[in-house]
Design an enzyme around this catalytic site. Structure first.
Site, PDB file in Angstrom:
ATOM      1  N   HIS A   1     -11.043   2.848   5.507  1.00  0.00           N
ATOM      2  CA  HIS A   1     -11.090   3.777   4.373  1.00  0.00           C
ATOM      3  C   HIS A   1     -11.627   5.149   4.763  1.00  0.00           C
ATOM      4  CE1 HIS A   1     -15.399   2.420   3.810  1.00  0.00           C
ATOM      5  NE2 HIS A   1     -15.541   3.706   3.540  1.00  0.00           N
TER       6      HIS A   1
ATOM      7  N   ASP B   1     -10.434  -3.597   6.091  1.00  0.00           N
ATOM      8  CA  ASP B   1     -11.046  -2.266   6.145  1.00  0.00           C
ATOM      9  C   ASP B   1     -11.539  -1.932   7.554  1.00  0.00           C
ATOM     10  OD1 ASP B   1     -11.790   0.193   5.227  1.00  0.00           O
ATOM     11  OD2 ASP B   1     -13.611  -0.468   4.200  1.00  0.00           O
TER      12      ASP B   1
ATOM     13  N   SER C   1     -20.340   4.522   6.538  1.00  0.00           N
ATOM     14  CA  SER C   1     -19.175   3.649   6.664  1.00  0.00           C
ATOM     15  C   SER C   1     -18.556   3.753   8.052  1.00  0.00           C
ATOM     16  CB  SER C   1     -18.125   4.012   5.619  1.00  0.00           C
ATOM     17  OG  SER C   1     -18.572   3.685   4.322  1.00  0.00           O
TER      18      SER C   1
END
Length: 433
Positions: free
Chosen positions: A163, A201, A279
């Site tokens: 993402h 992801d 992330s």
């Protein structure tokens, strides 16, 4: 003090009673050993004095190593050994992998020392990068996506979150796959997205460097236990190499517990501080090994961060290398893992429930699916899959691996003590499922 040391060294040559002498760092004092055990005597200034005589029993296991000192053959020890920061490498010299560095020692003795977390951070730090992906509309830049990544190969392969580098809305790579990468030493590169798996992801980014790059070592998430110390490393809000520490709260948090739909997945749960920009960064054990990839947190609560276990990530990377994508077999079953308590409750409610001690319950069979065509029925309990006993959905998925189109024998238990053997041929799952 020097006179005391000279006399102590001199006397140690004449007597076996005094064997070790060392300077006490915070105050003045000596360490000595007798036949009955090792003792420490310390002279403490009255301004900080709490007790004038504190002889402690001293364990030899607390001394990590013995070295030659300025006082000859005396065994010297240090409570703190801080590695010198490594100078930034020039473009003409090769960078050694982080895990090969001799300047940072892994934790020893199985205990958390004063420098354990700092040493783990020092080992992983050079391999952690900042990622920035320009975002725009019809050629007009409207912002950027920021995240973190870890160099896992000296040729410039970076592990990160999908993402961060992929547009989930249009299911295509943002900005034609361009990713701006900044290393800890300040060097910048333009990378490209090699592979991305939206369901897990996980993504790989590639940069090209004329020199070898620092790399991180991948550990094993299967060795983790709740309560183990971990650190999260990343670039929240583009703040390079921010370190936060915490513990593993859960080693197998299911995606269904988080309200996530699709194929069942498991995450590592940690209370390390995770913020925007973390992330894709690594979750690291005290040996400086990557044991997870940080992907999300719960916004409405503190201390609820989640990472993809590195064991799962390693399998995804293998799929990338083999097929360029992750192949997931699908048979069309809704499944529930059974334990003794659930089985006892089901038998109490439904007397005809199969007489099993373990297995996987099938409450729903999707019409027209491979399982439906194979003859599965709601209420079946899967006890063997491809000849192997199964108790968890994870075990079943691992057995299927990427066996799309291959016949698999399944043994199920039905009511009235009926045992049935079925043959199912998995199909490739729809990536949007």
């Amino acid at each position: 003090m020097m006179n005391l040391l000279r006399s102590a060294v001199s006397s140690s040559k004449r007597s076996s009673v005094l064997r070790v002498v060392a300077v006490a760092t915070a105050t003045s004092g000596v360490v000595y050993s007798t036949d009955t055990g090792t003792r420490i005597s310390v002279a403490i200034p009255e301004s900080i004095q709490e007790s004038k005589s504190l002889p402690w029993q001293f364990s030899q296991s607390l001394i990590n190593r013995t070295e030659q000192s300025l006082f000859g053959n005396l065994a010297a020890f240090s409570a703190r050994v801080s590695p010198k920061p490594e100078a930034a490498a020039s473009n003409d010299e090769k960078r050694a992998p982080v895990e090969d560095s001799d300047s940072v020692k892994p934790p020893s003795g199985g205990f958390l020392g004063r420098d354990t977390i700092a040493n783990a951070a020092a080992r992983i730090g050079p391999a952690v990068v900042n990622l920035s992906v320009p975002q725009g509309f019809h050629g007009i830049t409207t912002g950027k996506s920021i995240g973190s990544g870890t160099i896992i190969d000296a040729d410039g392969t970076i592990l990160t979150c999908a993402h961060v580098v992929v547009d989930f809305q249009s299911i295509r790579q943002s900005s034609k796959g361009r990713v701006d990468v900044t290393l800890q030493d300040g060097r910048t590169f333009e990378g490209v997205v090699l592979n991305a798996d939206l369901q897990s992801d996980i993504a790989l980014v590639k940069i090209n460097s004329k020199t070898l790059l620092p790399t991180a070592k991948l550990g094993f998430s299967s060795k983790l236990r709740p309560g183990d110390w971990v650190i999260a490393v990343g670039c929240p809000l583009s703040l390079q190499n921010t370190i936060t520490a915490g513990i593993v709260s859960c080693v197998d948090r299911k995606s269904s517990d988080l309200g996530l739909r699709g194929t069942g997945r498991e995450y590592l749960q940690t209370d390390c501080a995770i913020n925007a920009g973390n992330s894709g960064g690594p979750l690291v054990n005290l040996d400086g090994e990557v044991i997870g990839v940080n992907i999300m947190k719960v916004l409405a609560a503190d201390g609820l961060g989640f990472s993809v276990p590195i064991d799962s990530v390693s399998k995804i990377i293998e799929h990338f290398k083999k097929s360029g994508r992750v192949i997931r077999p699908w048979i069309g079953l809704k499944m529930i893992e059974l334990n003794k308590m659930i089985i006892a409750q089901l038998k109490e409610r439904y007397p005809m429930f199969p007489d099993v001690e373990k297995g996987i319950l099938v409450p729903t069979v999707i019409p027209g699916s491979p399982a439906d065509r194979a003859g599965f029925k709601p209420g079946d309990v899967v006890v063997r899959f491809d000849g192997k006993p199964v108790e968890t959905i994870k075990e079943l998925i691992e057995i299927m691996d990427d066996r799309v189109g291959q016949r698999i024998r399944v043994v199920v238990e039905r009511s009235s003590k009926e045992t049935v053997t079925l043959e199912v041929i998995p199909e490739e799952a729809n990536p949007d499922m």
